[in-house]
Write an enzyme that holds these catalytic residues in place. Structure first.
Site, mmCIF file in Angstrom:
data_model
loop_
_atom_site.group_PDB
_atom_site.id
_atom_site.type_symbol
_atom_site.label_atom_id
_atom_site.label_comp_id
_atom_site.label_asym_id
_atom_site.label_seq_id
_atom_site.Cartn_x
_atom_site.Cartn_y
_atom_site.Cartn_z
ATOM 1 N N CYS A 80 16.352 -6.632 -40.336
ATOM 2 C CA CYS A 80 15.342 -5.569 -40.286
ATOM 3 C C CYS A 80 15.240 -4.857 -41.646
ATOM 4 O O CYS A 80 14.790 -5.467 -42.607
ATOM 5 C CB CYS A 80 15.657 -4.614 -39.129
ATOM 6 S SG CYS A 80 14.266 -3.558 -38.745
ATOM 7 N N HIS A 167 16.093 -8.107 -34.360
ATOM 8 C CA HIS A 167 17.503 -7.702 -34.186
ATOM 9 C C HIS A 167 18.272 -8.721 -33.342
ATOM 10 O O HIS A 167 18.123 -8.735 -32.118
ATOM 11 C CB HIS A 167 17.561 -6.328 -33.514
ATOM 12 C CG HIS A 167 17.125 -5.228 -34.424
ATOM 13 N ND1 HIS A 167 18.000 -4.532 -35.217
ATOM 14 C CD2 HIS A 167 15.893 -4.743 -34.692
ATOM 15 C CE1 HIS A 167 17.332 -3.646 -35.929
ATOM 16 N NE2 HIS A 167 16.041 -3.747 -35.638
ATOM 17 N N GLU A 169 21.386 -8.653 -32.750
ATOM 18 C CA GLU A 169 22.574 -8.023 -32.153
ATOM 19 C C GLU A 169 22.308 -7.428 -30.768
ATOM 20 O O GLU A 169 23.241 -7.153 -30.032
ATOM 21 C CB GLU A 169 23.130 -6.939 -33.098
ATOM 22 C CG GLU A 169 22.278 -5.694 -33.303
ATOM 23 C CD GLU A 169 21.184 -5.858 -34.361
ATOM 24 O OE1 GLU A 169 20.806 -6.998 -34.675
ATOM 25 O OE2 GLU A 169 20.691 -4.823 -34.859
ATOM 26 N N SER A 221 48.631 10.805 -24.161
ATOM 27 C CA SER A 221 47.788 11.392 -23.114
ATOM 28 C C SER A 221 47.868 10.556 -21.835
ATOM 29 O O SER A 221 47.564 11.047 -20.761
ATOM 30 C CB SER A 221 46.340 11.434 -23.593
ATOM 31 O OG SER A 221 45.821 10.116 -23.631
ATOM 32 N N GLY A 223 46.085 7.767 -21.616
ATOM 33 C CA GLY A 223 44.881 6.922 -21.683
ATOM 34 C C GLY A 223 45.204 5.611 -22.386
ATOM 35 O O GLY A 223 46.251 5.483 -23.027
ATOM 36 N N ASP A 225 44.115 4.218 -25.044
ATOM 37 C CA ASP A 225 44.287 4.224 -26.497
ATOM 38 C C ASP A 225 45.686 4.692 -26.893
ATOM 39 O O ASP A 225 46.374 4.031 -27.684
ATOM 40 C CB ASP A 225 43.243 5.132 -27.175
ATOM 41 C CG ASP A 225 41.823 4.657 -26.927
ATOM 42 O OD1 ASP A 225 41.658 3.494 -26.516
ATOM 43 O OD2 ASP A 225 40.886 5.449 -27.131
#
Ligand code: XMP
Length: 511
Positions: A80, A167, A169, A221, A223, A225
């Site tokens: 693009c 595009h 993607e 935490s 979580g 991650d």
């Protein structure tokens, strides 16, 4: 390891390009188009992709193409705006169109080699552009067109510089991944080395080299991650790592016990220090109704409690954080950090405050990659698929003042929502699903009695990254079961409503 560099011109799809390339098991990084602070020297870099942009190349201040990109000598693919900036820089002509082309188009492929290898003579592609290429540079030829776009794809004579107006993607270009695959794997010759196994190996080595003999503390935490960062780091440096888990009293039903038990199984006993700070948080939140004030208080208290515990550990010099790539991209975005609607509380204030060196072994990973890594590291399924949970926890899911009795009501409601949804086919597609307590009373009838209780809300959304979201289309049967169970089993809730607002205009959380 072979890698692709994506030069970011500010398109909302830049991250999507990176994700598609990582799905091809090729490592890639997003760099700002101006290359300030970055160097195109490494022989690992096998190719460069130029992203789209909200700018027009005809703007006076339009972002330009650094000449070092062209002289680097590796294959280039402009998407693009990326195509247009190539054309303009190399002596072609880009003009502003009368109308913006937006949506699906049929691409007629003129040359089925190179990026179009293996595709038919026509394919659907997705366009989103205002400007168009009017004249291509001298040594280029056109290899694809659509009804309204004469130069939908071009390549130079050497076969090294490619440009496409559409595009590849986005999912609306069904064969987009094949096109990117042809560029990355065949034209650039990248090896498919980016696998969960190789990432674990590489990052363990990275942590060892970075930390050396120092001691590390992790703000856990629970979580995916922070758990993944902790398990990975533990594999690298063993007992040099200690984790601190602060129970702020704003967590979900049985969550604190769960987090500690899980971590003990993964790291062994004694690696996690669990701090019970419930009373302190609730005391300081007494009478506070403003959401931003709640966030500030919780953020400040977290730092205070964490710091006090970390001091007891003695010689700690590094702070482990589960920062992931979207946060990194956000902070280096060429368009500047996106506008904050809410002041998000995380452990951001800690390192400066405590003079700690930050260690971020997940900083180049997207969420789906963190999950693959977590599976590779043997982290249990309920952590791997745990939904994102805000730092201020249930405090921003109780409208107005947070009290122990309201927390209890919300926890019970939230638990039923989780129980009813977790076995439905839609559950793994849901980004977040939870209860919100609206302390407004509504009249009801149970048996022969008039009731006058709070309103409970079911919020459930589908999202790629939390930036935009659509409400989840949960089946009527499940909705019915949730409403029945909540009103019957949770004292305090007399009416259940389902939030059917997207983001934007609403946010995911209610506060
Ligand atoms: P909103 O409500 O802004 O939420 O649409 C987007 C995502 O961010 C999470 N969220 C937070 N996370 N501290 C956090 O760590 C916060 O203060 C906070 N507020 C919202 C929210 O759960 C969603 O995933």
């Amino acid at each position: 390891m072979d890698k692709i560099i994506i030069l970011d011109y500010g398109s909302q799809y830049t991250q999507l390009i990176a994700r598609r390339i990582r799905e091809l098991q090729v490592y890639c990084e997003i760099w700002p188009y101006h290359l300030k602070g970055y160097d195109l020297k490494s022989s690992d870099i096998k190719g460069i992709i130029l992203s789209g942009s909200p700018y027009s190349v005809t703007d006076i201040n339009a972002p330009t193409l650094e000449l070092s990109v062209l002289s680097f000598g590796r294959p280039i693919l402009g998407i693009c705006y990326g195509l247009q900036v190539l054309v303009k820089t190399l002596g072609g002509k880009v003009v502003q169109s009368q109308t913006r082309e937006y949506g699906k188009a049929v691409l007629s492929i003129i040359d089925k080699n190179g990026i179009f290898e293996g595709l038919g003579s026509e394919t659907v592609c997705w366009m989103s552009h205002g400007d168009s290429v009017k004249e291509i540079p001298a040594d280029f030829r056109c290899i694809g067109r659509t009804e309204t776009c004469d130069h939908a794809a071009i390549v130079n004579q050497e076969g090294k510089i490619w440009g496409i107006q559409f595009h590849p993607e986005v999912s609306h270009t069904p064969l987009g991944k094949d096109i990117l695959g042809n560029f990355v794997l065949t034209i650039c010759g990248c090896a498919q080395e980016w696998t969960a196994e190789s990432i674990v190996k590489q990052q363990i080595q990275w942590v060892r080299n970075t930390v050396k003999k120092e001691n590390v503390v992790c703000a856990l935490s629970g979580g995916v991650d922070s758990v993944t960062a902790a398990v990975l780091t533990y594999r690298a440096i063993g007992d040099q790592l200690r984790c601190i888990f602060v129970n702020n009293g704003l967590l979900r039903k049985e969550e604190p016990e769960h987090v500690v038990r899980n971590m003990e199984q993964l790291l062994g006993k004694g690696r996690v220090i669990s701090v019970d700070a419930k009373d302190l948080f609730l005391r300081e939140l007494q009478g506070v109704v403003d959401p931003e004030q709640k966030r500030k208080i919780i953020g400040r208290l977290f730092i205070e409690v964490f710091e006090e515990e970390a001091k007891k550990l003695g010689d700690v010099t590094c702070l482990l954080q589960g920062t992931t790539y979207p946060d990194v991209i956000e902070s280096t975005s060429v368009c500047g950090p996106s506008v904050r609607i809410k002041s998000h509380h995380n452990v951001g204030g800690l390192p400066e405050h405590m003079n700690l060196r930050v260690i971020e072994p997940l900083r180049f990973l997207f969420k789906d990659e963190v999950r693959k890594l977590a599976i590779e590291l043997g982290i249990p399924d309920d952590v791997v698929w745990r939904q994102p949970f805000p730092g201020p926890g249930l405090a921003v899911r109780i409208i107005g003042e947070v009290t122990e009795s309201r927390l209890e009501i919300l926890r019970d409601m939230d638990f039923i929502i989780y129980q009813e949804l977790r076995n439905t086919p839609i559950f793994k597609k849901i980004w977040q699903s939870f209860g919100v307590l609206v302390p407004v009373r509504s009249v009801g009838i149970m048996g022969d009695e008039r009731t006058y209780k709070y309103v409970g809300v079911l919020r459930a959304v589908m999202s790629e990254d939390g930036m935009t979201a659509d409400w989840a289309k949960i089946s009527y049967e499940t909705l019915d079961m949730i409403a029945r169970r909540v009103v019957n089993e949770v004292t305090g809730i007399g009416r259940m409503v389902f939030d059917i607002t997207s983001k934007p205009p609403a946010t995911i959380e209610w506060e």
